[in-house]
Enzyme design. Structure first.
Site, short mmCIF file in Angstrom:
data_model
loop_
_atom_site.label_atom_id
_atom_site.label_comp_id
_atom_site.label_asym_id
_atom_site.label_seq_id
_atom_site.Cartn_x
_atom_site.Cartn_y
_atom_site.Cartn_z
CD GLU A 290 1.66 36.84 77.09
OE1 GLU A 290 1.10 36.41 78.03
OE2 GLU A 290 1.81 38.25 77.03
CG ASP A 294 3.24 39.99 74.92
OD1 ASP A 294 2.53 40.32 75.78
OD2 ASP A 294 3.65 38.72 74.74
CB SER A 556 1.16 39.57 79.88
OG SER A 556 1.43 38.27 79.84
#
Ligand SMILES: *[C@@H]1O[C@H](CO)[C@@H](O)[C@H](O)[C@H]1NC(C)=O
Ligand SMILES: *[C@@H]1O[C@H](CO)[C@@H](O)[C@H](O)[C@H]1NC(C)=O
Ligand SMILES: *[C@@H]1O[C@H](CO)[C@@H](O)[C@H](O)[C@H]1NC(C)=O
Ligand SMILES: *[C@@H]1O[C@H](CO)[C@@H](O)[C@H](O)[C@H]1NC(C)=O
Ligand SMILES: *[C@@H]1O[C@H](CO)[C@@H](O)[C@H](O)[C@H]1NC(C)=O
Length: 639
Positions: A290, A294, A556
């Site tokens: 993640e 990001d 995401s």
């Protein structure tokens, strides 16, 4: 979660015998859980001497005016657009009435809690004292039990609790009480990696339908190359137990950015309550996925503007991974509780009052005080994590939602990913796509009711859904993403009402396009907050993770794309001496023409086809995907 080891029995016995007997006749039920959620089992009674760090959330003033306040500074038609509030103005406007604090304090003293044990948070929003189970049971007219989670974790909780009528109107809620579920924010990146990319994958090596590179994004959303970095305009990214593997960044910059970002570029790491980054080349499991997505996505859009990565919670055990709440504490001193601990058993308590100094500490569990204020705010905050509305108490969600509102009043744009399982929700890896039971708000693999997400249900957040390319020719445009593991999260809240900025968009959708599943499937009243607000491509984002390249999918990917675009809007406004855009939704809904309307696809789940993407706003892709050029023109025309 650790159990109390040794106990100081003598002291506790004397406390009990000294306490006055309470008359519960004037108590009224305050909160109640319908049953025991999936994966939890009610076991035996809690020990009367076990410690409970009681937190009482006081009712704040002026919240009934919140929507008006925020419209005043965020609605493009308001003469006060962009005149954001100071932190002091926010704290003073919403601080509980002194009468509230006094009423609750007096009630505790009358109930046998000595004044010297009672303390208040900096913002006077919370009253706290260290209690025993026995005391808490008397004061709240309840019983505490041990509950065991399938994974082996224990908690102390009750099924309901009551408050005297004369203090009830002063109190939002008391913790720890009924809370069991919804511990840990779930990353909105597809757990299923689409697999490693072919050797030599880099910018331009694959068509956009296979790899959504920065070139594809620039073409699709008319994003220019960025050239300036305004001090103080760093983009904020929140991470929960996802360690950014910093050695991946130069590899990503080399293969996937244009113009190529210098290899020594690093984000500012803001550690909250023990959060950290990895400095090995290998992050265990998928923990770093993640953060990689990001940060790498945001850099390719906003560099040379830099990034603030908020790394929340120490992640050593499941209960210390932190929540959105402790992040808010770190951003806003006036919000947080005093002397450690937030909402125990939902939010980790620092330092842990039942900590027996066991071996977990050797692994790096955080034992300092809860961070209260001090973390820098960012003009834009992007978060690709979420929880489940049905799994968290209503009061708890309302309180956090109002805190996001307060950040909005101060000019912060907050964006959250809506999730990757359509109208269903993701509980954990074991239940990647589950829904609510027919009769209560519990989450079940066989549930049939849609399960909205938290905190995108909060109307003061900009909720970002996902899309996919229709073909490899970007000019063909986008559709709602329907790929398993990357189905755009969307729907209507069961807890939050329709905000005014969204009212006509939602009413039009309900009138012309709402599916006819009935109220037993989703909140079809037309009076509920709908999400997402906007969307962006959610498929095949390039990343380098542990030294290897992958294409990964999920909202995401979408959230940092939109947040990056908003950071560029702020850059343009700052360059001409204007303030950041702040809370985005009123501006977005006034200008649907600044978005590519998505009208193909749906977000299936819970045994249904979900909602359809239709002309105008829909609970699949929101208003559509951003057109930077159009948004920039609008943002620059505003005061
Ligand atoms: C980066 O691209 C080169 C080809 O230019 C390739 O050999 C290398 O494997 C790529 N790096 C990663 C980590 O995929
Ligand atoms: C990173 O390396 C430094 C120096 O070896 C060490 O002190 C630190 O604990 C490491 N951090 C992590 C997260 O491994
Ligand atoms: C869900 O339904 C399946 C098939 O009917 C059943 O085997 C399973 O036990 C159910 N699971 C739960 C948790 O009720
Ligand atoms: C793009 O082309 C690849 C083959 O190069 C194909 O596998 C893929 O399905 C295409 N994607 C779309 C969205 O049409
Ligand atoms: C639907 O939303 C409205 C507005 O928040 C609320 O009053 C109502 O209770 C909700 N209905 C259901 C079934 O949750």
């Amino acid at each position: 979660m650790r159990f109390l080891g040794a106990v100081t029995t003598a002291l506790l016995l004397s406390l009990c015998s000294a306490a006055p007997q309470l008359n519960h006749a004037n108590h009224a039920l305050h909160e109640k859980r319908d049953g025991v959620p999936h994966q939890w089992q009610k076991r035996d009674r809690a020990y009367s001497h076990a410690k409970l760090p009681i937190r009482i959330g006081l009712r704040q003033r002026n919240l009934e005016h919140a929507e008006r306040y925020i419209r005043d500074i965020a609605d493009p038609d308001s003469p006060n657009f962009g005149k954001h509030w100071s932190a002091e103005q926010v704290a003073n406007t919403f601080a509980p009435h002194p009468e509230t604090k006094d009423a609750v304090t007096n009630w505790l003293i009358e109930s046998g809690i000595d004044r010297s044990r009672i303390s208040y948070s900096t913002g006077h929003n919370w009253v706290q004292f260290h209690s025993t189970v026995d005391e808490a049971e008397r004061i709240l007219a309840t019983e505490y039990w041990h509950y065991m989670h399938e994974s082996g974790g224990y908690r102390m909780a009750c099924d309901s609790y009551s408050l005297p009528q004369h203090v009830q109107r002063h109190i939002d809620f008391v913790m720890p009480t009924i809370q069991l579920d919804g511990l840990r924010p779930v990353p909105r990146v597809s757990g299923i990696l689409d697999g490693p990319l072919p050797n030599g994958a880099k910018l331009g090596s694959e068509p956009c339908g296979v790899l959504t590179t920065i070139d594809c994004l620039r073409k699709l959303y008319k994003i220019p190359e960025s050239h300036t970095a305004a001090r103080g305009n760093e983009m904020g990214i929140g991470e929960w137990v996802s360690y950014l593997n910093e050695p991946d960044l130069p590899l990503f910059f080399k293969n996937f950015t244009r113009p190529q970002i210098p290899g020594n570029t690093k984000p500012e790491i803001i550690s909250i309550d023990g959060g950290k980054t990895a400095n090995k080349t290998t992050v265990a499991g998928n923990l770093g996925l993640e953060a990689a997505l990001d940060v790498q996505t945001a850099y390719s859009i906003i560099h040379p503007q830099n990034i603030n990565v908020y790394v929340v919670g120490d992640g050593v055990n499941i209960d210390s991974s932190g929540t959105f709440n402790i992040f808010l504490d770190a951003l806003d001193e006036s919000y947080c509780t005093y002397k450690g601990g937030d909402q125990p058993y939902v939010d980790p308590v620092y330092p842990d009052p039942n900590d027996d100094g066991d071996s977990e500490d050797a692994l790096g569990a955080y034992n300092g005080p809860l961070q209260c204020g001090g973390a820098p705010k960012s003009n834009v905050i992007s978060v690709s994590y979420g929880q489940i509305e049905g799994a968290l108490p209503i009061f708890y969600q309302h309180r956090q939602c109002h805190e996001w509102m307060k950040l909005g009043l101060q000019g912060v744009s907050v964006l959250f990913a809506t999730g990757d399982t359509g109208v269903a929700n993701q509980y954990n890896e074991e239940f990647p796509s589950a829904c609510l039971n027919a009769h209560d708000d519990y989450f079940d693999v066989n549930g049939t009711r849609y399960a909205p997400s938290f905190p995108v249900n909060c109307p003061y957040i900009t909720a970002v859904g996902s899309t996919a390319f229709i073909s490899n020719n970007t000019a063909d445009g986008e559709k709602a993403s329907d790929e398993l593991g990357a189905i755009s999260g969307g729907g209507f809240s069961n807890y939050f009402a329709l905000p005014s900025y969204q009212a006509s968009a939602v009413r039009k959708y309900m009138r012309e396009f709402a599916p006819n599943y009935g109220a037993n499937v989703y909140n079809d009243t037309g009076k509920a907050r709908g999400f997402p607000d906007v969307s962006a491509i959610g498929l095949n984002g390039p990343i380098i993770f542990n030294g290897e390249s992958f294409a990964v999918s999920g909202t995401s990917f979408s959230a940092p794309i939109v947040a990056g675009i908003v950071t560029l809007l702020n850059e343009a406004r700052l360059a001409v001496g204007k303030r950041p855009v702040g809370f985005l939704n009123p501006m977005f809904y006034k200008h649907p023409e600044a978005f590519n309307d998505i009208t193909i696809g749906n977000n299936a789940g819970c045994g249904t086809g979900g909602f359809n993407a239709v002309p105008g706003w829909d609970p699949v892709t929101g208003l559509g995907t951003p057109n930077f050029e159009k948004l920039k023109k609008i943002a620059l025309e505003l005061p």
